[in-house]
Design an enzyme around this catalytic site. Structure first.
Site, PDB file in Angstrom:
ATOM      1  N   CYS A  44       0.802  -1.234   0.000  1.00 27.16           N
ATOM      2  CA  CYS A  44       0.000   0.000   0.000  1.00 27.16           C
ATOM      3  C   CYS A  44       0.834   1.282   0.000  1.00 27.16           C
ATOM      4  O   CYS A  44       0.278   2.372  -0.082  1.00 27.16           O
ATOM      5  CB  CYS A  44      -0.930  -0.001   1.207  1.00 27.16           C
ATOM      6  SG  CYS A  44      -1.944  -1.479   1.268  1.00 27.16           S
ATOM      7  N   HIS A  77      -9.145   3.113  -2.161  1.00 26.20           N
ATOM      8  CA  HIS A  77      -7.734   2.775  -1.949  1.00 26.20           C
ATOM      9  C   HIS A  77      -7.214   1.868  -3.061  1.00 26.20           C
ATOM     10  O   HIS A  77      -7.156   0.660  -2.903  1.00 26.20           O
ATOM     11  CB  HIS A  77      -7.583   2.101  -0.579  1.00 26.20           C
ATOM     12  CG  HIS A  77      -6.216   1.560  -0.308  1.00 26.20           C
ATOM     13  ND1 HIS A  77      -5.061   2.237  -0.658  1.00 26.20           N
ATOM     14  CD2 HIS A  77      -5.804   0.388   0.260  1.00 26.20           C
ATOM     15  CE1 HIS A  77      -4.013   1.507  -0.310  1.00 26.20           C
ATOM     16  NE2 HIS A  77      -4.429   0.380   0.240  1.00 26.20           N
ATOM     17  N   CYS A  98       0.317   2.408   6.625  1.00 28.30           N
ATOM     18  CA  CYS A  98       0.762   1.044   6.884  1.00 28.30           C
ATOM     19  C   CYS A  98       0.780   0.302   5.556  1.00 28.30           C
ATOM     20  O   CYS A  98       0.240   0.780   4.565  1.00 28.30           O
ATOM     21  CB  CYS A  98      -0.203   0.354   7.852  1.00 28.30           C
ATOM     22  SG  CYS A  98      -1.910   0.332   7.249  1.00 28.30           S
TER      23      CYS A  98
END
Length: 452
Positions: A116, A406, A436
């Site tokens: 991510c 996302h 994170c």
């Protein structure tokens, strides 16, 4: 002040008071600036982008950046994109998108992957190239297309197909075919799971929420806050990094389509998504699978000024951190925040805008609790005292990944542009981006507003 069921909708009327603090410029180091950044609308996977390929979205972000900044294509020294679930035909998606967007074929491009925080890695790689004097102008971005992920044949089936392609005689082929079994046909699906622990991220988020005693209601309230703030920001035209994208054969997409403020009553009806029947993580308090791409234009300050640009922000200190991927998979922001603040010589009180990646409500709330715990700092981080929790009136006040979406490879650039745009709008000086990532990794970076 407006409240959504206990969560204050801060920051929507009160602007941050401008402070004239010292700049974070370092002697004998080039200042590195973001001139501007754009992103395609972030869409729920399986909607308008479902027939595209990842390089189509990445190309749209690059074209949007060219249009927004009018940067001459041949001035760009290098292009870097982040992505997570790779399309096998375009494994170096940065190069394919750059050629498609009309950049010079003399401009090198490479693709990075770090879950991510892939586009964060793309941006900080750009910073490194410019700081070391190798480049002056770099485009960094990221892309993800979750509508079409590679689904593979089973290992046994793949082996048989490869062996068949090498078999020279009919006898060899028949011998191989005789070993075929029906279970060879079961496909291998990609999962949002840790390779090292075999645990899905949602399952880990549910355990993290339980470990920090975060209730289902608290998680739903935080998700509702995210969606409500995103809806307000979208309605007020604050999400200025979004550029329209004409989908071939379809309509032009102009805005994110995952922003859906619900009610706590509706959210409470959903069943747990990962740990059944008692888990607290649901579809409503998790980020959704998203298609989208983003891109930012990063330059050495002297080059930007020579080209007549008015930069939006400086990219300052950054850190990457790694923890145990089993029990601390999603705690990257807790570990990265104090490190980056110390590196920059700042405290939490100096930060005017916080933009944290929201993977799950439970993950955000667990990080906020961990950051506010002396016990956690002393027992897990080897620190004497806690760093402190970001004040909510400065935290993700234009929505976050829970509501905006996302796309794994593209979120980092969205976080940086949201921070830069918020600092400009609110008159703040310093922003902190944190996220994170799978593998138990994390990132934080200081963004400093460019003086008006």
């Amino acid at each position: 002040m407006t409240w959504v069921t206990g969560w204050p909708l801060y920051g929507l009327t009160s602007a941050v008071k401008a402070k004239s603090k010292q700049t974070l410029a370092k002697p004998n180091m080039r200042n590195i600036v973001v001139v501007d950044g754009v992103r395609t609308p972030f869409l729920l996977s399986g909607t308008s982008y479902k027939d595209l390929m990842p390089h189509d979205l990445a190309r749209a972000a690059l074209s949007g950046l060219l249009h927004r900044t009018s940067v001459p294509k041949d001035v760009v020294d290098y292009i870097i994109f982040g992505t997570v679930i790779q399309e096998v035909k375009t494994s170096n998606v940065a190069r394919e998108a750059a050629l498609g967007a009309g950049f010079s074929d003399k401009t090198p491009a490479h693709t990075v992957t770090m879950a991510c925080i892939s586009s964060n890695q793309a941006m900080t790689t750009a910073v490194g190239l410019i700081a070391s004097g190798q480049c002056d102008v770099v485009v960094a971005g990221g892309v993800e297309l979750m509508s079409d992920v590679p689904i593979r044949h089973s290992r046994k089936m793949r082996k048989m197909m490869l062996d068949l392609s090498k078999a020279k005689t009919l006898g060899q082929r028949l011998s191989l075919v005789s070993k075929f079994r029906l279970n060879f046909l079961s496909p291998e699906l990609p999962a949002v799971a840790e390779f090292s622990t075999n645990e899905t991220m949602g399952h880990s988020a549910d355990r993290l929420a339980a470990a920090f005693a975060i209730s289902r209601l608290e998680q739903d309230e935080y998700a509702l806050r995210s969606h409500s703030l995103a809806k307000k920001a979208q309605g007020e035209g604050l999400l200025s990094d979004v550029v329209p994208f004409k989908v071939p054969g379809k309509d032009t997409v102009t805005q994110d389509n995952g922003i859906r403020p619900s009610s706590l009553e509706q959210m409470a009806k959903l069943k747990p998504a990962f740990i059944k029947p008692y888990g607290t993580v649901t579809a409503a308090n998790s980020s959704f699978l998203t298609d989208g791409a983003s891109a930012v234009l990063i330059l050495a300050e002297e080059k930007a000024l020579a080209m007549g640009y008015k930069p939006k922000a400086y990219l300052r200190d950054f850190v990457y951190v790694s923890q145990d991927p089993k029990d601390q998979l999603l705690l990257g922001p807790t570990y990265a925040t104090p490190k980056v603040l110390e590196k920059a010589g700042l405290t939490m009180n100096d930060i005017d805008a916080f933009e944290f990646h929201e993977a799950f409500s439970g993950q955000i709330l667990a990080n906020l609790k961990a950051m506010d715990s002396d016990w956690f700092a002393q027992n897990y981080m080897g620190r004497k005292t806690k760093v402190g929790s970001p004040p909510l009136e400065k935290f993700n006040i234009w929505g976050g990944s829970l509501s905006l979406g996302h796309p794994f490879g593209a979120t980092g650039c969205r976080l940086v542009m949201a921070t830069a745009n918020r600092l400009q709008k609110e008159g703040g000086q310093y922003g902190l981006v944190a996220a994170c990532a799978a593998g138990g990794q994390g990132h934080a970076m200081i963004v400093e507003a460019y003086p008006k």
